[in-house]
Enzyme design. Structure first.
Site, PDB file in Angstrom:
ATOM      1  N   LEU A 256      38.446  55.465  34.619  1.00 16.28           N
ATOM      2  CA  LEU A 256      39.772  56.030  34.849  1.00 16.28           C
ATOM      3  C   LEU A 256      40.803  54.915  34.858  1.00 16.28           C
ATOM      4  O   LEU A 256      40.812  54.058  35.744  1.00 16.28           O
ATOM      5  CB  LEU A 256      39.796  56.794  36.176  1.00 16.28           C
ATOM      6  N   ASP A 257      41.687  54.929  33.872  1.00 15.39           N
ATOM      7  CA  ASP A 257      42.659  53.857  33.688  1.00 15.39           C
ATOM      8  C   ASP A 257      43.706  53.848  34.798  1.00 15.39           C
ATOM      9  O   ASP A 257      44.271  54.898  35.141  1.00 15.39           O
ATOM     10  CB  ASP A 257      43.338  54.040  32.320  1.00 15.39           C
ATOM     11  N   ALA A 258      43.986  52.671  35.329  1.00 11.55           N
ATOM     12  CA  ALA A 258      45.109  52.407  36.240  1.00 11.55           C
ATOM     13  C   ALA A 258      45.366  53.540  37.235  1.00 11.55           C
ATOM     14  O   ALA A 258      46.442  54.139  37.262  1.00 11.55           O
ATOM     15  CB  ALA A 258      46.374  52.118  35.421  1.00 11.55           C
ATOM     16  N   HIS A 260      46.012  53.384  40.241  1.00 13.58           N
ATOM     17  CA  HIS A 260      47.103  53.091  41.183  1.00 13.58           C
ATOM     18  C   HIS A 260      48.417  53.694  40.702  1.00 13.58           C
ATOM     19  O   HIS A 260      49.361  53.808  41.496  1.00 13.58           O
ATOM     20  CB  HIS A 260      47.257  51.578  41.356  1.00 13.58           C
ATOM     21  N   GLU A 294      39.914  51.904  37.503  1.00 12.06           N
ATOM     22  CA  GLU A 294      40.658  50.658  37.413  1.00 12.06           C
ATOM     23  C   GLU A 294      41.793  50.767  38.419  1.00 12.06           C
ATOM     24  O   GLU A 294      42.625  51.676  38.313  1.00 12.06           O
ATOM     25  CB  GLU A 294      41.226  50.440  36.018  1.00 12.06           C
ATOM     26  N   ASP A 319      39.469  42.847  39.080  1.00 13.25           N
ATOM     27  CA  ASP A 319      40.193  41.813  38.341  1.00 13.25           C
ATOM     28  C   ASP A 319      40.178  40.481  39.082  1.00 13.25           C
ATOM     29  O   ASP A 319      40.267  39.415  38.463  1.00 13.25           O
ATOM     30  CB  ASP A 319      41.636  42.246  38.079  1.00 13.25           C
ATOM     31  N   ASP A 320      40.075  40.524  40.406  1.00 21.02           N
ATOM     32  CA  ASP A 320      40.035  39.265  41.161  1.00 21.02           C
ATOM     33  C   ASP A 320      38.846  38.403  40.732  1.00 21.02           C
ATOM     34  O   ASP A 320      38.945  37.175  40.654  1.00 21.02           O
ATOM     35  CB  ASP A 320      39.946  39.533  42.658  1.00 21.02           C
ATOM     36  N   HIS A 322      37.470  38.394  37.772  1.00 16.51           N
ATOM     37  CA  HIS A 322      37.836  37.817  36.476  1.00 16.51           C
ATOM     38  C   HIS A 322      38.830  36.681  36.639  1.00 16.51           C
ATOM     39  O   HIS A 322      38.657  35.593  36.072  1.00 16.51           O
ATOM     40  CB  HIS A 322      38.433  38.873  35.547  1.00 16.51           C
ATOM     41  N   HIS A 389      39.159  44.051  27.591  1.00 15.55           N
ATOM     42  CA  HIS A 389      40.218  44.298  26.600  1.00 15.55           C
ATOM     43  C   HIS A 389      41.583  43.874  27.121  1.00 15.55           C
ATOM     44  O   HIS A 389      42.390  43.310  26.387  1.00 15.55           O
ATOM     45  CB  HIS A 389      40.221  45.766  26.184  1.00 15.55           C
ATOM     46  N   ILE A 392      42.070  39.884  27.451  1.00 17.11           N
ATOM     47  CA  ILE A 392      42.230  39.219  26.155  1.00 17.11           C
ATOM     48  C   ILE A 392      43.485  39.740  25.468  1.00 17.11           C
ATOM     49  O   ILE A 392      44.359  38.977  25.062  1.00 17.11           O
ATOM     50  CB  ILE A 392      40.998  39.460  25.255  1.00 17.11           C
TER      51      ILE A 392
END
Length: 591
Positions: A256-258, A260, A294, A319-320, A322, A389, A392
């Site tokens: 599930l994208d974003a 937040h 996400e 993400d932390d 990464h 994705h 990058i």
């Protein structure tokens, strides 16, 4: 909450609560079409019975006196693009070969993220099927496919979708996706799909013509009305879409994208409602179904169970992890990497999943996040990755980490991810240090929209210090070509050596369960003050990494009994290991 009437082979239905008249137009563009009046029903639904209009029928809706026909908000197929009519699809008529498929659970799995349009030169589902054996040989368990919903144009990342149930026609449409999923399952690969419920793309977003779907605007496009008047049916639209992918396309989960950016003030958050319904479907189907979020909030409640007051997601991207790994390996400190440029960031984040856990974020100018309870929350609920994705493609040149660091140092990063207690995820081509970048691209036919997107990307990159000369033209087909994997290079040095290292790491992770153990309270990390070396404790195993450009003695807590993996050699020394520059070794301390 109302829902769509149960359709028959000849029944059409649409939710248009504010319309005073709705007509159904049946027929393909350029042919003789017929219009049929639709009858109002309960809850704002309209329906019409048109005999002989089963699978393959093209249709659209006309609202009130507007002469422009609109595609079905719940369309499954848009063969004429997002502005054209929809086409009826019957998933029940498809032939499947996965009757014995029992699913793939997330814990212990390796996830592989790919983009259908650039995974192969052909950019189709069928061409991707021809490369699935590579993923099996690599040791992948779950394939995460970037969005395949219909968007305007031919090429794009997929996050500008406007018809969430229709599979992008240039990729092969719904039947192509069906063949891809079926082929994955017959090879033992689970399939996750990236879905976008936080916004719609800027072209072809006609939902608001039908009813109160929209709540406002985001930086990416219109957002959904999840908590205002009329939002019951809008929420149902999202949930039915998710259940449809899992049930009818046999998918094993959704990313599930974003989340937040989902604005929902209701007592039961949309994600909690979705989680409960997916759990019920999972029980009915008899196979695990996974929801991965996400989220930018660093909020452990995202992955907490519903019964504990959480949102019930099976996992979330971290993400932390990464950012701390990328900053340590590359030395970059611009933008959000500034928070992670301190040497302690990597070992601290490895220990607790979040670096920002109710602590100061200089990038945000405020405290951020909340701590993860490492005694009770398993590490598999967080995805760890060296590349994806976003990380990058949201660089001006779309350059991979191997454009900045050596292949050996990148392999050290992969070893940290694959030997950590978190769910590892790879981005396509990472496993052989692909030379191709992955750049931002789109193909909007509207020149004004294309100009707006182009200028917006340049402004965004400018805030991070990149100049116009570094930003590829997103509408140029050459940008897509540059971003497409070159499969032939896998067998060339140094790509072959990197691929062999990834295979060996994944095989070792599978052979030694300690490396996939998700218990964070049994996981320890040692590092020197400058984080030149790092040691992960995995039961009796130790992953020792030399992240510096000089040979180092890496201390260990016990003598080495065996060396399961050391791609560049290792020498036992008093009190530890002597590792070459930019290298790692997995050693067994079993006595």
């Amino acid at each position: 909450m109302s829902s769509e009437p149960e359709p028959s082979a000849s029944t059409f239905a649409v939710w248009a609560p504010d319309a005073s008249r709705v007509r159904l137009r049946v027929g393909a563009p350029g042919t003789d079409t017929t219009d049929h009046p639709m009858e109002p029903g309960t809850g704002g639904w309209w329906h019409a019975e048109v005999p002989g209009s089963g699978t393959g029928t093209d249709y659209a809706f006309l609202l009130d006196d507007d002469p422009v026909p609109l595609p079905d908000p719940r369309s499954r197929h848009q063969p004429h693009g997002v502005h054209g009519p929809s086409r009826r699809v019957d998933p029940a008529a498809w032939t499947w070969h996965d009757a014995g498929w029992r699913g793939r659970a997330l814990p212990g799995s390796v996830v592989y993220e790919l983009h259908i349009g650039t995974f192969t030169p052909e950019g189709t589902f069928d061409a991707a099927v021809d490369r699935l054996d590579h993923l099996v040989d690599l040791g992948v368990d779950l394939v995460e496919v970037m969005p395949v919903n219909a968007f305007d144009g031919t090429a794009g990342w997929g996050y500008d979708g406007v018809l969430w149930g229709a599979v992008h026609e240039p990729y092969g449409g719904p039947e192509g996706f069906h063949r891809f999923v079926d082929a994955c399952h017959t090879r033992g690969l689970g399939v996750l799909l990236d879905v976008v419920y936080n916004h719609l793309g800027p072209s072809g977003a006609y939902l608001n013509r039908f009813g109160p779907y929209f709540a406002g605007e985001t930086a990416w496009g219109p957002s959904l009305n999840l908590d205002g008047p009329g939002s019951d049916e809008v929420r149902r639209y999202v949930i039915d879409n998710a259940l449809g992918w899992l049930r009818d396309l046999h998918l094993d989960g959704l990313r599930l994208d974003a989340v937040h950016a989902l604005h929902d003030q209701r007592a039961t958050h949309l994600l909690a409602e979705l989680s409960a319904e997916v759990a019920a479907l999972s029980a009915g189907l008899g196979r695990p179904l996974t929801l991965i979020a996400e989220s930018d909030r660093n909020d452990p409640r995202t992955v907490a169970p519903l019964e504990a007051g959480g949102l019930g997601m099976a996992a979330q991207w971290s993400d932390d992890l990464h950012h701390s790994l990328h900053a340590r390996l590359t030395g970059e400190s611009q933008g959000y990497y500034a928070d992670f440029a301190v040497p302690r960031a990597l070992p601290a984040t490895l220990r607790r999943a979040f670096f920002h856990a109710g602590t100061w974020s200089s990038f945000r100018g405020r405290t951020h996040g909340a701590p993860v309870d490492t005694r009770t929350v398993p590490g598999h609920r967080f995805l760890g990755y060296l590349q994806n994705h976003d990380q990058i493609g949201n660089r001006a040149r779309g350059d991979r980490i191997t454009g900045t660091v050596s292949p050996r140092l990148a392999c050290c990063g992969a070893a940290i991810v694959l030997c950590s207690p978190y769910t590892p995820m790879l981005f396509m081509g990472e496993e052989w240090a692909a030379s191709t970048p992955w750049q931002f691209f789109a193909s909007f036919p509207d020149p004004e929209l294309a100009r707006s997107v182009r200028e917006g990307r340049r402004r965004e990159f400018g805030r991070h210090g990149w100049g116009d000369a570094e930003v590829p033209e997103p509408m140029d087909p050459e940008t897509v070509r540059r971003s497409t994997l070159r499969w032939a290079e896998r067998d060339e040095p140094p790509h072959r050596e990197v691929l062999d290292t990834y295979r060996a790491l994944i095989a070792l992770r599978r052979a030694r369960p300690e490396l996939a153990d998700p218990r964070l309270d049994r996981f320890a990390v040692d590092a020197d003050p400058g984080c030149r070396w790092l040691v992960l404790h995995r039961g009796p195993l130790r992953l020792a990494c030399n992240l510096s450009a000089e040979p180092l003695l890496v201390p260990l807590d016990r003598p080495v009994a065996a060396v399961p993996l050391a791609p560049w050699g290792v020498e036992a020394a008093e009190g530890g290991l002597r590792l070459p520059p930019e290298s790692f070794a997995v050693v067994d301390l079993t006595r």
